[in-house]
Design a protein around this motif. Structure first.
Motif, PDB file in Angstrom:
ATOM      1  N   ALA A  41       1.360  -1.456   0.086  1.00  0.00           N
ATOM      2  CA  ALA A  41       0.055  -0.247  -0.105  1.00  0.00           C
ATOM      3  C   ALA A  41       0.915   1.347   0.274  1.00  0.00           C
ATOM      4  O   ALA A  41       1.890   1.500   0.728  1.00  0.00           O
ATOM      5  CB  ALA A  41      -0.939   0.614   1.416  1.00  0.00           C
ATOM      6  N   ASP A  42       0.305   2.482  -0.706  1.00  0.00           N
ATOM      7  CA  ASP A  42       1.346   3.166  -1.378  1.00  0.00           C
ATOM      8  C   ASP A  42       0.817   4.654   0.446  1.00  0.00           C
ATOM      9  O   ASP A  42      -0.849   4.592   0.364  1.00  0.00           O
ATOM     10  CB  ASP A  42       0.856   4.377  -2.333  1.00  0.00           C
ATOM     11  N   PRO A  43       1.557   4.718   0.918  1.00  0.00           N
ATOM     12  CA  PRO A  43       1.316   5.594   2.012  1.00  0.00           C
ATOM     13  C   PRO A  43       0.553   7.241   1.874  1.00  0.00           C
ATOM     14  O   PRO A  43       0.458   7.693   3.391  1.00  0.00           O
ATOM     15  CB  PRO A  43       2.734   5.238   3.168  1.00  0.00           C
ATOM     16  N   GLU A  44       0.622   7.354   0.551  1.00  0.00           N
ATOM     17  CA  GLU A  44       0.044   8.852   0.426  1.00  0.00           C
ATOM     18  C   GLU A  44      -0.605   9.099   0.064  1.00  0.00           C
ATOM     19  O   GLU A  44      -1.224  10.236  -0.722  1.00  0.00           O
ATOM     20  CB  GLU A  44       1.397   9.167  -0.930  1.00  0.00           C
ATOM     21  N   ARG A  45      -1.214   7.620  -0.860  1.00  0.00           N
ATOM     22  CA  ARG A  45      -1.937   7.961  -1.323  1.00  0.00           C
ATOM     23  C   ARG A  45      -4.098   8.123  -0.784  1.00  0.00           C
ATOM     24  O   ARG A  45      -4.249   7.454   0.108  1.00  0.00           O
ATOM     25  CB  ARG A  45      -2.685   5.955  -2.609  1.00  0.00           C
ATOM     26  N   GLU A  46      -3.908   9.095  -0.552  1.00  0.00           N
ATOM     27  CA  GLU A  46      -5.926   9.773  -0.816  1.00  0.00           C
ATOM     28  C   GLU A  46      -6.818   8.325  -0.955  1.00  0.00           C
ATOM     29  O   GLU A  46      -6.347   7.609  -1.922  1.00  0.00           O
ATOM     30  CB  GLU A  46      -5.935  10.288  -1.613  1.00  0.00           C
ATOM     31  N   ASN A  47      -7.576   8.282  -0.414  1.00  0.00           N
ATOM     32  CA  ASN A  47      -8.824   7.243  -0.065  1.00  0.00           C
ATOM     33  C   ASN A  47      -9.711   7.385  -0.840  1.00  0.00           C
ATOM     34  O   ASN A  47      -9.655   8.498  -1.353  1.00  0.00           O
ATOM     35  CB  ASN A  47      -9.277   6.851   1.157  1.00  0.00           C
ATOM     36  N   GLY A  48     -10.790   7.165  -0.406  1.00  0.00           N
ATOM     37  CA  GLY A  48     -12.091   7.916  -2.070  1.00  0.00           C
ATOM     38  C   GLY A  48     -12.532   8.495  -1.837  1.00  0.00           C
ATOM     39  O   GLY A  48     -12.775   9.365  -2.696  1.00  0.00           O
ATOM     40  N   ASP A  49     -12.319   9.134  -0.433  1.00  0.00           N
ATOM     41  CA  ASP A  49     -13.068  10.518  -0.379  1.00  0.00           C
ATOM     42  C   ASP A  49     -11.688  11.964  -0.406  1.00  0.00           C
ATOM     43  O   ASP A  49     -12.363  13.017  -0.863  1.00  0.00           O
ATOM     44  CB  ASP A  49     -13.198  10.855   1.304  1.00  0.00           C
ATOM     45  N   GLY A  50     -10.601  11.748  -0.530  1.00  0.00           N
ATOM     46  CA  GLY A  50      -9.677  12.238  -0.596  1.00  0.00           C
ATOM     47  C   GLY A  50      -8.939  12.614   0.300  1.00  0.00           C
ATOM     48  O   GLY A  50      -7.982  13.438   0.397  1.00  0.00           O
ATOM     49  N   THR A  51      -9.049  11.729   1.394  1.00  0.00           N
ATOM     50  CA  THR A  51      -7.956  12.085   2.750  1.00  0.00           C
ATOM     51  C   THR A  51      -7.054  10.850   2.825  1.00  0.00           C
ATOM     52  O   THR A  51      -6.987   9.740   2.825  1.00  0.00           O
ATOM     53  CB  THR A  51      -9.255  11.632   3.625  1.00  0.00           C
ATOM     54  N   THR A  52      -5.840  11.518   3.569  1.00  0.00           N
ATOM     55  CA  THR A  52      -4.404  10.867   3.445  1.00  0.00           C
ATOM     56  C   THR A  52      -4.189  10.536   5.165  1.00  0.00           C
ATOM     57  O   THR A  52      -5.029   9.942   5.667  1.00  0.00           O
ATOM     58  CB  THR A  52      -3.734  11.038   3.476  1.00  0.00           C
ATOM     59  N   PRO A  53      -3.930   9.254   4.551  1.00  0.00           N
ATOM     60  CA  PRO A  53      -4.344   8.446   5.608  1.00  0.00           C
ATOM     61  C   PRO A  53      -3.492   8.330   6.919  1.00  0.00           C
ATOM     62  O   PRO A  53      -3.540   8.231   8.063  1.00  0.00           O
ATOM     63  CB  PRO A  53      -2.590   6.847   5.380  1.00  0.00           C
ATOM     64  N   LEU A  54      -2.117   9.944   6.789  1.00  0.00           N
ATOM     65  CA  LEU A  54      -1.179  10.333   8.102  1.00  0.00           C
ATOM     66  C   LEU A  54      -2.392  11.313   8.261  1.00  0.00           C
ATOM     67  O   LEU A  54      -2.591  11.313   9.858  1.00  0.00           O
ATOM     68  CB  LEU A  54      -0.657  11.136   6.971  1.00  0.00           C
ATOM     69  N   TYR A  55      -3.557  11.938   7.823  1.00  0.00           N
ATOM     70  CA  TYR A  55      -4.279  12.977   8.114  1.00  0.00           C
ATOM     71  C   TYR A  55      -5.188  12.305   9.124  1.00  0.00           C
ATOM     72  O   TYR A  55      -5.611  12.859  10.342  1.00  0.00           O
ATOM     73  CB  TYR A  55      -4.808  13.484   7.093  1.00  0.00           C
ATOM     74  N   LEU A  56      -6.024  11.159   8.622  1.00  0.00           N
ATOM     75  CA  LEU A  56      -6.651  10.578   9.319  1.00  0.00           C
ATOM     76  C   LEU A  56      -5.957   9.818  10.019  1.00  0.00           C
ATOM     77  O   LEU A  56      -7.324  10.150  11.520  1.00  0.00           O
ATOM     78  CB  LEU A  56      -7.273   8.710   8.498  1.00  0.00           C
TER      79      LEU A  56
END
Length: 149
Positions: A33-48
């Motif tokens: 998994a790419d730790p920078e890739r946004e989810n379907g809503d545009g949220t990054t994993p790190l922000y979450l």
């Protein structure tokens, strides 16, 4: 890696991050998994991870290559990871982000919004304010209308 597989891994990473499940986060990152890739809503994993105060998950994402200052564009989840953690007074997550190079003076909205210190001071989260000031954050006049982190 195929686009479809990356999308599936991104969804799994978002779910594991939302659950604060470090074992699953590790497994999904190991799977590619790419730790920078946004989810379907545009949220990054790190922000979450940051907005939820999941310091260990944030650490894993940063170790896997997530950039500490990438601004999330998710609906209702816009902003930088450090602003998100500071807004809610998640001091351990703030410490982790700062240790990994997050800019304590970086304002959201492409530089026109609130800074991490603005969010922490508005909280109010005095321990987070002290931590950010110790890291070099400077309180300046803030824009009038903040978005919720």
């Amino acid at each position: 890696m195929k686009q479809r597989q990356q999308k599936k891994l991104s969804r799994r990473l978002s779910e594991a991050t939302s659950a604060g499940d470090t074992a699953r986060v590790k497994a999904v990152l190991r799977a590619g998994a790419d730790p920078e890739r946004e989810n379907g809503d545009g949220t990054t994993p790190l922000y979450l991870a940051s907005v939820q105060g999941e310091a260990e998950v944030a650490r894993l994402l940063l170790q896997a290559g997530a950039r500490p200052d990438t601004e999330s564009r998710g609906i209702g989840a816009e902003g930088t990871p450090l602003c998100a953690a500071a807004c809610w007074g998640h001091t351990e997550t703030v410490r982790e982000l700062l240790a990994r190079g997050a800019d304590p003076n970086l304002r959201e909205d492409g530089g026109t919004g609130w800074s991490p210190l603005d969010w922490a001071d508005n909280g109010p989260h005095p321990e987070t304010v002290e931590l950010l000031i110790a890291a070099g954050a400077v309180l300046r006049a803030r824009p009038a209308q903040p978005r919720l982190a």
